[in-house]
Design a protein around this motif. Structure first.
Motif, mmCIF file in Angstrom:
data_model
loop_
_atom_site.group_PDB
_atom_site.id
_atom_site.type_symbol
_atom_site.label_atom_id
_atom_site.label_comp_id
_atom_site.label_asym_id
_atom_site.label_seq_id
_atom_site.Cartn_x
_atom_site.Cartn_y
_atom_site.Cartn_z
ATOM 1 N N GLY A 164 0.800 -1.213 0.000
ATOM 2 C CA GLY A 164 0.000 0.000 0.000
ATOM 3 C C GLY A 164 0.837 1.270 0.000
ATOM 4 N N ARG A 165 2.102 1.147 0.442
ATOM 5 C CA ARG A 165 3.000 2.304 0.467
ATOM 6 C C ARG A 165 3.853 2.399 -0.796
ATOM 7 N N VAL A 166 3.983 1.295 -1.514
ATOM 8 C CA VAL A 166 4.802 1.310 -2.734
ATOM 9 C C VAL A 166 3.918 1.769 -3.885
ATOM 10 N N ARG A 167 3.833 3.059 -4.052
ATOM 11 C CA ARG A 167 3.004 3.651 -5.090
ATOM 12 C C ARG A 167 3.840 4.662 -5.881
ATOM 13 N N GLY A 168 3.418 4.956 -7.094
ATOM 14 C CA GLY A 168 4.099 5.959 -7.890
ATOM 15 C C GLY A 168 4.942 5.404 -9.019
ATOM 16 N N ILE A 169 4.881 4.092 -9.224
ATOM 17 C CA ILE A 169 5.675 3.491 -10.306
ATOM 18 C C ILE A 169 5.139 3.918 -11.666
#
Length: 435
Positions: A164-169
């Motif tokens: 949920g925190r690994v966003r923006g790819i």
């Protein structure tokens, strides 16, 4: 001779041959075809001789309930030969309804060495009533899965929260695409895209529970990746790579959760070692007793509610399953798991999905009855095989070519997951050289 064809390929061949038929009708005909198969293997003299050489039948039983509130398909199989001895679709899974299944096997007169099952209470009662003097081995895999369930849930929750925190790819990939459209092109941009691919590979990484903790693996790999990106940025700063490093740096917020999961998994791995080791029976009991005592001491010394809950369930499962864990140590012919049955069911699911393209096979099991598990010996069905042989080779070639194209991205992600450390080393070297 068997030919593996999908429903679409069969439909295409029939239409080309002048048969006016829809794909749906082919589904219906397949249902009828499987329903008409002979389901029960004969107990012939050759099989009796094989059972005698094996010292008896090790009977495995399991039920498949594909959809909630539907009938359950029960299968009874000799684990030493792979022979399915009896199958039945039951409306109820009460032990009174399961006893006749065991009685049918008992009526064959075959000597029974042991019964292997999971810890389903109805199966235990039915087996005890039908075969009161036969040992009952509980599946070690099911015991391990039950004991580690709270730990696995904590690990899954850890992975969910990190993801949920690994966003923006995706925005980063769009930004790189726009920079290239404006005429900017460099090795640095290619390497930034590679970092996005690596992150995506980690996000899609799945592990076989309960022995491999997916959340903990994700956490550790994210930490390794963050360290690599930091070293690269210390050598040559870059805004795009810095944005990606801020994403990978989120692992620091989950150090306490990861430590908890790592601690609990230490007991899970110890249990797996005891269950897999080639101990004599007395030593297996001794090692298991030591493990239970160790967990109880850890339980008494913790003030973490989540750890306490997981350890309590661990001890409860081992104590309640204790009586059925050790027959396999006394007799090497008795398997430690019920995985032979799981493999049988899994292989039939895979065949159905490949033929029909349907992911869920619940209706198939119920509507086709037991035929799915006994789809062997069809070489004599000359009429059916003649229809299947009409499938054009060009049709299957086109399907294979399309599947091969679709597998490309999947192979790329799989390569990232299996060669993660090596990819990071190559990336760091390439970044240093390019910048």
């Amino acid at each position: 001779m068997w030919k593996s064809r999908t429903v679409s390929e069969i439909h295409h061949a029939l239409v080309e041959g002048g048969v006016a038929i829809s794909e749906r009708e082919i589904y219906e005909l397949l249902e009828v075809f499987y329903a008409l198969l002979e389901l029960r293997c004969p107990v012939d003299d050759d099989y009796r001789a094989e059972v005698e050489r094996n010292g008896g039948v090790v009977l495995s039983i399991d039920g498949v309930k594909p959809e909630w509130a539907n009938d359950t398909l029960y299968i009874l199989m000799d684990t030493q030969t792979g022979r399915v001895l009896h199958t039945a679709v039951l409306h109820s899974s009460a032990h009174e309804d399961l006893v006749p299944l065991f009685e049918n096997v008992k009526a064959t007169g075959l000597p029974l060495l042991a019964v292997v099952s999971d810890h389903q209470h109805a199966i235990l009662l039915a087996a005890e009533k039908a075969f009161p003097d036969v040992v009952h081995q509980l599946c070690h895999y099911h015991v391990l899965r039950a004991a580690s369930k709270p730990t696995v849930e904590l690990d899954r929750n850890l992975k969910k929260r990190i993801k949920g925190r690994v966003r923006g790819i995706r925005p980063m990939e769009r930004s790189v695409k726009l920079r290239r459209e404006r005429g900017e092109d460099s090795v640095q941009l290619d390497l930034v895209v590679e970092v996005c691919d690596i992150l995506r590979g980690l996000l899609k990484h799945k592990v076989p529970y309960p022995l491999k903790p997916g959340g903990l693996v994700f956490y550790e790999k994210l930490r390794e990746m963050d360290a690599t990106l930091r070293r690269c940025l210390e050598r040559v700063p870059d805004d795009a790579l810095a944005r990606l490093q801020r994403i990978t740096g989120c692992w620091r917020d989950f150090e306490a959760d990861a430590a908890r999961v790592r601690y609990l998994y230490g007991f899970v791995w110890k249990l797996a070692h005891v269950l897999e080791a080639e101990y004599p029976s007395y030593q297996a009991r001794m090692q298991m007793g030591r493990l239970v005592s160790e967990v109880e001491r850890a339980l008494a010394g913790t003030d973490d509610d989540l750890v306490s809950e997981a350890l309590k369930e661990f001890v409860r499962v081992l104590r309640s399953h204790w009586w059925g864990l050790f027959p396999c140590y006394d007799n090497e012919r008795i398997p430690r798991t019920n995985n032979g049955m799981e493999s049988l069911i899994g292989s039939k699911k895979q065949v159905f999905r490949r033929i029909t393209g349907r992911r869920h096979w619940g209706r198939y099991v119920v509507r086709f009855g037991m035929g799915i598990f006994m789809g062997n010996g069809l070489e004599d069905q000359e009429g059916v095989m003649a229809v299947l042989e009409e499938v054009a080779p060009s049709s299957s070639a086109e399907v294979r070519e399309r599947l091969e194209r679709n597998r490309g991205p999947g192979r790329r992600l799989a390569g990232i997951r299996t060669s993660f450390d090596g990819i990071l080393v190559k990336f760091e070297a390439a970044w240093t050289e390019a910048c």
